[in-house]
Design an enzyme around this catalytic site. Structure first.
Site, mmCIF file in Angstrom:
data_model
loop_
_atom_site.group_PDB
_atom_site.id
_atom_site.type_symbol
_atom_site.label_atom_id
_atom_site.label_comp_id
_atom_site.label_asym_id
_atom_site.label_seq_id
_atom_site.Cartn_x
_atom_site.Cartn_y
_atom_site.Cartn_z
ATOM 1 N N HIS A 154 -6.248 1.471 2.951
ATOM 2 C CA HIS A 154 -5.400 0.502 3.069
ATOM 3 C C HIS A 154 -5.568 0.385 4.710
ATOM 4 O O HIS A 154 -4.877 -0.558 5.065
ATOM 5 C CB HIS A 154 -4.085 1.252 2.890
ATOM 6 C CG HIS A 154 -3.446 2.124 3.922
ATOM 7 N ND1 HIS A 154 -4.118 3.453 4.277
ATOM 8 C CD2 HIS A 154 -2.274 1.969 4.768
ATOM 9 C CE1 HIS A 154 -3.526 4.097 5.387
ATOM 10 N NE2 HIS A 154 -2.300 3.247 5.339
ATOM 11 N N HIS B 135 0.824 -1.228 -0.008
ATOM 12 C CA HIS B 135 0.180 0.060 0.065
ATOM 13 C C HIS B 135 0.896 1.404 0.073
ATOM 14 O O HIS B 135 0.127 2.267 0.189
ATOM 15 C CB HIS B 135 -1.132 -0.037 1.074
ATOM 16 C CG HIS B 135 -0.386 -0.304 2.499
ATOM 17 N ND1 HIS B 135 -1.208 -1.221 3.260
ATOM 18 C CD2 HIS B 135 0.526 0.283 3.145
ATOM 19 C CE1 HIS B 135 -0.853 -1.126 4.489
ATOM 20 N NE2 HIS B 135 0.210 -0.422 4.434
#
EC number: 6.5.1.8
Lengths: 247, 506
Positions: B429, B354
């Site tokens: 995320h 991420h």
């Protein structure tokens, strides 16, 4: 020289060791059986007893009957003469075939042989006429028995037959129990965005087949990695003394 | 920065749906595209509060609000589509964390920015499943937590227990997870369940400074500090039974292990080095940005390429790091349960990155384009049928692992078509900060937090209690709100909810 002559006579093993008595005797029998055929089959009995102590006597008689020149004393010389004699017989049997053969033509023929080896096929399928009506009828009959639906091209059907046989009728597959219970939820998850329900279903089935072949490939990749790991991988190491917890 | 009254600022913000807002051009100078951000009604006030606070101080001092940062990114050269803010967005260096942006690879002016990747390059989450259930693990909860803590060194300045020399590191930087495979630390199947198959092919260790390598070497196989953690989790809720079963998650109560970590000091150094180099490149190529922190270089310039190659090496470092911890986790479980990791079915469900920039093809206005997609605090979420996701997830879409905060729950989502068209196949995320780290330290007592964990029956091992306050659930947005927003907006789909029973932290 003996080797070349044996090649001419298409002996299965032209490299043989003629100093070996047994081999020598066998070769004489082979020459008589295959090429010379001086005696009738029943008359060859004595010559065939290659382990018999009497064999040499039979060989002496054979040489006499062949009119082998008496000047030739050693076995090797006599053998050379017999081989030449056999080749002469072979040549005179097929004069018409051998006469036009020149070294030039031979070279050409050999070139062809090496560039495109004309291996005599032992695979009966190679000689099949895949387009013959008979063949088509056979394929369609096979497809019927395997419940494969109709397709205008019988070769496409043949491919389907091959796939069914390969995947479902191989030894491993036959051993496996057909799983019972829920069928695969074909209509779960995201669809293929087709308006026609039949097209949608077909698309979903094709999608599964595609995924299956991708999965197979990925599995082969994994198996290859594991094989490499087995070959080169040292045992994974750890050393707790190196460890340090932070603050 | 343009300073206006709060009411004037609001004129540039327009609600699109119940879950998304548009930031119109003109909100910040030179915007090439519009901005968009996703919030539900619980997250919305946080977002607008930030903006109001910055208006009150006339933009002086404090962080730039997330909305302003989204707009500044929208002003970068070569950006296409829109600058996207995900629900967990919060202020970060240059780019907000939770901001994604894509740049046209065929536009010579397009840029790459280290601020759009973040300092912890290829920070990500990996999830392992087991065939154990909560009832198997509860009785040994404490000793299992201790075993994990003993195997995986945590904290600032921690050092790993996998012996490595400088040459090993060079190879690992180039090979990524293939190095872990070669050395026998991971299973062949692990690789296929990683983004990029655990290896960025354009990695070039020669573009990485000695300093970064020196920092990175002893840190491989360590969790680090900050928001990183390893958690033993149990399945709390299954929303999409079918997709979950594709991941090997069948029932509530099943035990999983989540590892959230990145490239440690190595990635940080790579980013720092690149920022210095890029400031020069910006002057040379006369690249103007709204914020000094948005240092960048043209993708095809030497500096841009150097960064991308070094970033890829840091990405590989992070994968090796997570792989090493996967190995150690399997060891710890095998020891505790006196069996083998194979028998415990400890497969990697997925591994997401991420904080990364990747070259991807996307359809923009009906045309396929090659883009450099920056995802900072944003997870790739590709839909079903996408060629870059593993064969096992072709029908369900890519699993998206969203780590919560210490003691709260985590989620598995799946990618959707809508996400592909709306957010370049990206989603949230994690929880996303609500309080700054300093504020957390001032306001929260770490003893309270440990007590809180205890009351939730969560075993906890921490290296530095001081830092626990920064990571307390109160310091973060509610991860459930974040995930629900993504689900309702349709940019990803809820699949499984997990709750922790043991936490290992730096």
């Amino acid at each position: 020289m003996i080797r070349n002559k044996l090649i001419c006579l298409e002996h299965p093993n032209p490299e043989l060791n003629i100093n070996d008595q047994k081999t020598f005797r066998n070769l004489i029998v082979w020459l008589e059986d295959q090429n010379i055929r001086l005696y009738k089959i029943e008359e060859r009995a004595e010559l065939r007893k290659i382990t018999s102590p009497e064999w040499n006597k039979a060989f002496e008689k054979y040489k006499e009957d062949l009119n082998c020149p008496k000047e030739l004393k050693t076995d090797i010389d006599q053998l050379k003469w017999i081989l030449s004699y056999a080749i002469k017989l072979e040549y005179s049997d097929n004069v018409d075939q051998y006469r036009p053969m020149t070294s030039e033509k031979l070279r050409e023929a050999q070139k062809k042989l090496t560039s495109a080896p004309s291996v005599k096929s032992v695979n009966p399928f190679d000689n099949l006429d895949f387009t013959s009506p008979q063949f088509e009828i056979g394929v369609r009959a096979l497809a019927n028995r395997l419940h494969i639906p109709y397709h205008p091209d019988h070769l496409t059907i043949l491919a389907a037959v091959s796939r069914v046989v390969k995947e479902n009728l191989n030894k491993e597959a036959l051993k496996q129990v057909i799983p019972e219970g829920q069928p695969f939820p074909l209509f779960e998850g995201q669809g293929m965005n087709q308006n026609d329900a039949d097209v949608e279903q077909a698309a979903r089935i094709l999608r599964l087949l595609q995924i299956q072949s991708l999965r197979e490939m990925q599995t082969i990749i994994n198996e290859t990695i594991v094989e490499c790991q087995d070959l080169i991988t040292v045992e994974p190491k750890t050393d707790t003394r190196l460890g340090k917890v932070g603050f | 920065m343009v300073v206006r009254k709060y009411d004037d600022e609001l004129k540039y913000i327009e609600k699109i749906t119940d879950y998304s807002w548009r930031i119109k051009k003109g909100f910040q100078p030179n915007m090439n595209v519009e901005g968009v951000f996703y919030v539900n009604k619980n997250l919305e006030p946080l977002m607008f509060e930030e903006l109001r606070n910055s208006c009150r101080t006339d933009g002086i001092g404090g962080f730039l609000p997330g909305m302003k940062q989204i707009a500044n990114v929208a002003a970068l050269p070569g950006i296409v589509g829109k600058s996207v803010g995900l629900p967990d967005i919060h202020s970060g260096y240059g780019f907000a964390i939770g901001n994604m942006a894509a740049f046209d690879m065929n536009n010579p002016d397009s840029i790459v920015s280290p601020g759009g990747v973040g300092f912890d390059i290829n920070c990500g989450v990996r999830l392992l499943r087991t065939n154990l259930f909560e009832k198997d693990v509860r009785p040994v909860q404490e000793s299992l937590a201790q075993a994990l803590f003993d195997h995986i060194p945590v904290g600032v300045g921690s050092k790993g227990i996998i012996p490595m020399n400088a040459r090993d590191l060079e190879e690992a930087l180039e090979m990524g997870m293939d190095w872990s495979l070669r050395e026998g630390y991971v299973w062949a199947e692990d690789k296929e369940h990683c983004e990029e198959y655990g290896r960025m092919l354009n990695a070039d260790p020669s573009k990485v400074s000695m300093r970064a390598k020196k920092r990175g070497l002893p840190q491989l196989g360590t969790l680090g500090a900050g928001n990183h953690y390893a958690e033993i989790q149990v399945v709390d809720e299954i929303y999409d039974k079918w997709a979950a079963s594709k991941m090997g998650i069948e029932e509530k109560g099943q035990v999983c292990v989540m590892i959230h970590s990145g490239s440690r000091g190595f990635g940080h150094q790579v980013a720092t080095d690149a920022l210095v180099e890029m400031e020069k490149a910006m002057k040379r190529d006369k690249i103007e940005t709204n914020d000094r922190q948005l240092a960048c270089a043209r993708i095809h310039s030497e500096e841009g390429q150097n960064y991308l190659k070094a970033m890829a090496a840091a990405g590989n470092f992070a994968w090796v790091n997570r792989s090493s911890m996967t190995f150690l986790t399997r060891q710890a479980f095998a020891k505790q349960f006196n069996t083998t990791p194979d028998d415990l079915d400890m497969h990697v469900i997925y591994d997401v990155s991420h904080n990364i920039a990747k070259i991807e093809n996307h359809i923009i206005d009906g045309k396929e384009m090659k883009l450099l997609v920056h995802r900072k605090g944003s997870t790739r979420a590709f839909p079903p049928h996408h060629p870059l996701i593993p064969v096992d997830y072709q029908l369900t879409g890519q699993p998206v692992l969203v780590g919560g905060t210490m003691g709260t729950c985590s989620y598995i989502l799946t990618g959707t078509e809508k996400g592909m068209t709306e957010t370049f196949g990206s989603t949230c995320h994690g929880a996303g900060r609500a309080l700054s780290r300093a504020k957390s330290r001032r306001n929260i007592d770490y003893l309270d937090i440990l007590e809180q964990m205890k009351s939730k029956n969560i075993a906890i091992r921490v290296a530095s209690p001081k830092l626990v306050m920064e990571e307390s659930p109160e310091s973060y947005k509610n991860v459930t709100d974040v995930v629900d927003t993504c689900h309702s907006a349709g940019i990803s789909k809820k699949c499984v909810k997990l709750r922790p029973i043991a936490v290992i932290k730096g």
